[in-house]
Design a protein around this motif. Structure first.
Motif, short mmCIF file in Angstrom:
data_model
loop_
_atom_site.label_atom_id
_atom_site.label_comp_id
_atom_site.label_asym_id
_atom_site.label_seq_id
_atom_site.Cartn_x
_atom_site.Cartn_y
_atom_site.Cartn_z
N VAL A 72 16.76 19.48 -36.43
CA VAL A 72 18.10 19.15 -36.92
C VAL A 72 18.23 17.63 -36.80
O VAL A 72 18.14 17.08 -35.70
CB VAL A 72 19.21 19.86 -36.12
CG1 VAL A 72 20.58 19.47 -36.68
CG2 VAL A 72 19.02 21.37 -36.14
N ARG A 73 18.42 16.98 -37.95
CA ARG A 73 18.44 15.50 -37.97
C ARG A 73 19.88 15.01 -37.88
O ARG A 73 20.65 15.12 -38.83
CB ARG A 73 17.75 15.00 -39.23
CG ARG A 73 16.27 15.35 -39.23
CD ARG A 73 15.51 14.76 -40.39
NE ARG A 73 14.08 15.02 -40.26
CZ ARG A 73 13.18 14.67 -41.18
NH1 ARG A 73 13.56 14.03 -42.27
NH2 ARG A 73 11.91 14.95 -40.98
N GLY A 74 20.20 14.44 -36.70
CA GLY A 74 21.55 13.95 -36.44
C GLY A 74 21.73 12.49 -36.83
O GLY A 74 20.87 11.89 -37.49
N PRO A 75 22.84 11.88 -36.41
CA PRO A 75 23.11 10.48 -36.77
C PRO A 75 22.25 9.51 -35.98
O PRO A 75 21.69 9.84 -34.94
CB PRO A 75 24.59 10.32 -36.41
CG PRO A 75 24.79 11.29 -35.29
CD PRO A 75 23.91 12.47 -35.60
N ASN A 76 22.14 8.28 -36.51
CA ASN A 76 21.45 7.18 -35.83
C ASN A 76 20.00 7.50 -35.51
O ASN A 76 19.45 7.07 -34.50
CB ASN A 76 22.18 6.77 -34.54
CG ASN A 76 23.61 6.35 -34.80
OD1 ASN A 76 23.90 5.71 -35.82
ND2 ASN A 76 24.51 6.72 -33.91
N GLY A 77 19.38 8.31 -36.38
CA GLY A 77 17.97 8.61 -36.20
C GLY A 77 17.67 9.64 -35.13
O GLY A 77 16.49 9.89 -34.83
N GLN A 78 18.68 10.27 -34.56
CA GLN A 78 18.44 11.27 -33.53
C GLN A 78 17.98 12.58 -34.16
O GLN A 78 18.48 12.99 -35.21
CB GLN A 78 19.71 11.52 -32.72
CG GLN A 78 20.16 10.31 -31.92
CD GLN A 78 21.36 10.64 -31.08
OE1 GLN A 78 21.25 11.06 -29.93
NE2 GLN A 78 22.53 10.48 -31.66
N VAL A 79 17.02 13.23 -33.51
CA VAL A 79 16.47 14.48 -34.04
C VAL A 79 16.37 15.49 -32.90
O VAL A 79 15.79 15.19 -31.85
CB VAL A 79 15.09 14.27 -34.68
CG1 VAL A 79 14.52 15.60 -35.16
CG2 VAL A 79 15.17 13.28 -35.84
N PHE A 80 16.95 16.69 -33.15
CA PHE A 80 16.70 17.82 -32.24
C PHE A 80 15.50 18.57 -32.78
O PHE A 80 15.45 18.94 -33.96
CB PHE A 80 17.92 18.74 -32.15
CG PHE A 80 17.59 20.05 -31.49
CD1 PHE A 80 17.45 20.14 -30.13
CD2 PHE A 80 17.37 21.19 -32.28
CE1 PHE A 80 17.12 21.36 -29.53
CE2 PHE A 80 17.06 22.40 -31.68
CZ PHE A 80 16.93 22.49 -30.31
N SER A 81 14.48 18.80 -31.95
CA SER A 81 13.27 19.46 -32.41
C SER A 81 12.81 20.47 -31.36
O SER A 81 12.79 20.15 -30.16
CB SER A 81 12.17 18.42 -32.67
OG SER A 81 10.97 19.05 -33.07
N LYS A 82 12.46 21.67 -31.85
CA LYS A 82 12.00 22.69 -30.91
C LYS A 82 11.22 23.77 -31.66
O LYS A 82 11.55 24.12 -32.80
CB LYS A 82 13.16 23.34 -30.17
CG LYS A 82 12.73 24.23 -29.00
CD LYS A 82 13.92 24.70 -28.23
CE LYS A 82 13.50 25.57 -27.03
NZ LYS A 82 12.75 24.80 -26.03
N GLU A 83 10.19 24.27 -31.02
CA GLU A 83 9.46 25.40 -31.61
C GLU A 83 10.11 26.70 -31.14
O GLU A 83 10.36 26.90 -29.94
CB GLU A 83 7.98 25.37 -31.20
CG GLU A 83 7.21 24.26 -31.87
CD GLU A 83 5.72 24.38 -31.65
OE1 GLU A 83 5.31 25.13 -30.73
OE2 GLU A 83 4.95 23.72 -32.37
#
Length: 311
Positions: A72-83
């Motif tokens: 999930v690509r959030g604001p300011n280049g933040q990314v939530f990533s999980k398998e």
């Protein structure tokens, strides 16, 4: 400074989904449910964009069973990533909240020193300390400057955010300015040291030469004094030069009887020293030979210049 931060409120809350879903799910799939607050953000599965997250209610995506990489690509280049392991008939819920937090920098200043890259010898150089932190907390700073080589002289600005340095005598070298910055609140925690250098181009100065200031025929000593006054003013305005007076003895009858060179030489010296206050060590008087009438030549001799040639 405000920063956005993704906070996971619920991750992978699993439940049986098929019985309660109004839509008919494809066979042999599981459900990925993604909700974000306060805005909708892109959702990628195995690097492929599958849609946007839900806000008021979750967005649901049907995936084949197995391990999938969810982003999930959030604001300011933040990314939530999980398998995540997707199982048949199971809903996997991800709920993310983006919040703004106000954080204080550990130090309200980040100082860099600026100066010209190259100057000419004799130029005055300004070295300036600039704080790169915008809208920083106002903290009184202490500035401690050091300059090398020693022949470079700080002429103003010690204890402030900028200094002016005289580059005279430093031609062919570099002037290095080093600055220590501290304060009374953060102390050693925020101690900073910055430095910068300016290259000084050496200038070849012309060889100093003596020059004639005045030449006149002696008529009366009162007239002579007016010309000597101007000579004295020149010597006072240029305290590093020498004054050289050359007196040529006249060959006419008046010069031989009333305007004798040796008498005029003593009078001129007495007048310049006792009346005009010129240091006698700065005055040289010589006899230059003979002319038709007794004549003065007044010369200025700069430091390093040769004595004038008689003419």
């Amino acid at each position: 400074m405000k920063t956005a931060m993704m906070i996971i409120l619920i991750v992978l809350s699993s439940s049986f989904a098929i019985a309660n879903d109004e839509r008919k799910a494809p066979k042999n799939t599981g459900i990925l449910s993604v909700k974000t607050t306060p805005d909708s953000y892109p959702v990628l599965v195995d690097g492929v964009l599958v849609g946007m997250s839900g806000v008021d209610k979750p967005a649901e995506f049907y995936l084949s069973p197995g391990i999938h990489k969810i982003e999930v690509r959030g604001p300011n280049g933040q990314v939530f990533s999980k398998e995540i392991e997707i199982k048949k008939g199971i809903r996997n819920c991800i709920c993310l909240k983006v919040v703004e937090t106000k954080s204080k920098r550990p130090c309200p200043y980040d100082v860099v020193v600026e100066a010209p890259e190259k100057v000419r010898e004799g130029d005055l150089i300004t070295f300036v300390a600039l704080n790169r932190v915008q809208n920083a907390e106002q903290v009184p700073l202490r500035y401690k400057w050091r300059i090398s080589p020693e022949s470079a002289k700080i002429i103003s600005g010690l204890g402030t955010s900028s200094i002016t340095v005289d580059s005279t005598g430093v031609g062919g070298q570099a002037i290095m300015a080093e600055l220590d910055v501290t304060d009374d609140i953060y102390g050693k925690t925020c101690f900073q040291r910055a430095q910068v250098k300016s290259e000084v181009e050496k200038i070849s100065l012309p060889e100093p030469k003596s020059y004639g200031f005045d030449e006149f025929v002696s008529r009366s000593f009162d007239d002579d004094k007016a010309r000597l006054d101007n000579f004295a003013i020149e010597l006072q305005n240029k305290p590093d030069v020498q004054g050289h007076i050359v007196i040529f003895q006249g060959t006419d009858k008046k010069s031989k009887t009333r305007n004798k060179a040796d008498v005029l030489a003593q009078r001129a010296l007495d007048y310049l020293v006792r009346v005009r206050g010129i240091d006698p060590r700065r005055i040289m008087i010589t006899q230059g030979g003979f002319k038709e009438k007794t004549t003065y030549q007044l010369w200025i001799v700069p430091p390093g210049a040769q004595m004038p040639t008689m003419r």
